[in-house]
Design a protein around this motif. Structure first.
Motif, short mmCIF file in Angstrom:
data_model
loop_
_atom_site.label_atom_id
_atom_site.label_comp_id
_atom_site.label_asym_id
_atom_site.label_seq_id
_atom_site.Cartn_x
_atom_site.Cartn_y
_atom_site.Cartn_z
N ASN A 133 0.82 -1.24 0.13
CA ASN A 133 -0.16 -0.08 0.05
C ASN A 133 0.93 1.32 0.11
N SER A 134 1.87 0.92 -0.21
CA SER A 134 2.83 2.28 -0.32
C SER A 134 2.52 3.25 -1.56
N LYS A 135 2.98 4.51 -1.38
CA LYS A 135 2.79 5.53 -2.14
C LYS A 135 3.42 5.08 -3.77
N ALA A 136 4.59 4.40 -3.85
CA ALA A 136 5.34 4.00 -4.79
C ALA A 136 4.42 3.03 -5.40
N ALA A 137 3.93 2.02 -4.94
CA ALA A 137 3.34 0.99 -5.41
C ALA A 137 1.98 1.54 -6.15
N GLU A 138 1.34 2.44 -5.46
CA GLU A 138 -0.06 2.90 -5.86
C GLU A 138 0.07 3.84 -7.14
N ALA A 139 1.41 4.64 -7.04
CA ALA A 139 1.68 5.49 -8.16
C ALA A 139 1.94 4.60 -9.42
N ALA A 140 2.88 3.42 -9.24
CA ALA A 140 3.09 2.72 -10.40
C ALA A 140 1.89 2.12 -11.03
N LYS A 141 1.01 1.64 -10.16
CA LYS A 141 -0.27 1.05 -10.51
C LYS A 141 -1.08 1.93 -11.16
N GLU A 142 -1.14 3.26 -10.88
CA GLU A 142 -2.14 4.26 -11.47
C GLU A 142 -1.26 4.53 -12.89
N PHE A 143 -0.06 4.65 -12.78
CA PHE A 143 0.63 4.89 -14.23
C PHE A 143 0.26 3.79 -15.27
N GLY A 144 0.49 2.50 -14.61
CA GLY A 144 0.43 1.26 -15.57
C GLY A 144 -1.06 1.40 -16.03
N LEU A 145 -2.03 1.82 -15.15
CA LEU A 145 -3.35 1.72 -15.75
C LEU A 145 -3.76 2.72 -16.77
N ASN A 146 -3.06 3.86 -16.65
CA ASN A 146 -3.15 4.95 -17.69
C ASN A 146 -2.59 4.68 -18.91
N LEU A 147 -1.36 4.03 -18.71
CA LEU A 147 -0.66 3.64 -19.89
C LEU A 147 -1.40 2.79 -20.63
N GLY A 148 -1.78 1.62 -20.12
CA GLY A 148 -2.32 0.56 -20.57
C GLY A 148 -3.67 0.83 -21.39
N MET A 149 -4.50 1.49 -20.82
CA MET A 149 -5.69 2.14 -21.45
C MET A 149 -5.58 3.14 -22.61
N ALA A 150 -4.38 3.97 -22.40
CA ALA A 150 -4.19 4.66 -23.64
C ALA A 150 -3.77 3.64 -24.91
N TYR A 151 -3.01 2.98 -24.56
CA TYR A 151 -2.54 2.08 -25.53
C TYR A 151 -3.67 1.03 -26.08
#
Length: 160
Positions: A133-151
């Motif tokens: 539940n760290s900020k880094a893990a949450e930020a990585a997950k959010e980044f991946g979600l947005n990148l994956g959806m954009a792709y």
């Protein structure tokens, strides 16, 4: 790049490739009628479809085994969750287009394209020593979600 992070990239790529292999079998009309080379290798579309499905299943099973080899239960759960989400999205995307609203399309795009990269990026943070539940893990997950959806959105737009 450290070995665990590279392995996670391989896992995500295997899962993505498996979904693409399965998609070639599920696509209706033009691509199969034109004799997709992946299906002609085995002499008939029917045999090619069966082998393609088995190849996709093999890639998914290999990705699962590799995720378990990391010996990190949070990563195994993330990979399994991404796989479940991808498959739910794939099933929903093969409904007739007239039955799908924009909200349904966006939700399924999140499932199909977004969650795989979201959970993959989150897993990289986890094997790098960040907590679940760290900020880094949450930020990585959010980044991946947005990148994956954009792709996925761009990929779908190119097909139309």
């Amino acid at each position: 790049m450290p070995a665990k992070q590279c392995l996670l990239a391989e896992i995500v790529e295997m899962m993505h490739l498996a979904a693409q292999v399965h998609d070639t079998v599920l696509e209706e009309g033009d691509s199969l009628d034109k004799g997709n080379p992946a299906h002609r290798i085995y002499g008939s579309t029917s045999a090619g479809n069966k082998v393609s499905l088995l190849a996709g299943d093999f890639l998914l099973s290999r990705a699962s085994v590799l995720s378990a080899s990391l010996r990190n239960i949070a990563v195994v759960e993330a990979v399994a969750s991404a796989l479940q989400s991808m498959m739910e999205g794939q099933v929903q995307m093969h409904k007739p287009a007239e039955e799908m609203s924009l909200n349904t399309y966006i939700r399924n795009t999140k499932r199909r394209g977004g969650m795989l990269l979201a959970r993959g990026c989150e897993s990289v943070a986890l094997v790098s020593g960040h907590g679940t539940n760290s900020k880094a893990a949450e930020a990585a997950k959010e980044f991946g979600l947005n990148l994956g959806m954009a792709y996925q959105l761009l990929n779908d737009l190119q097909r139309t």
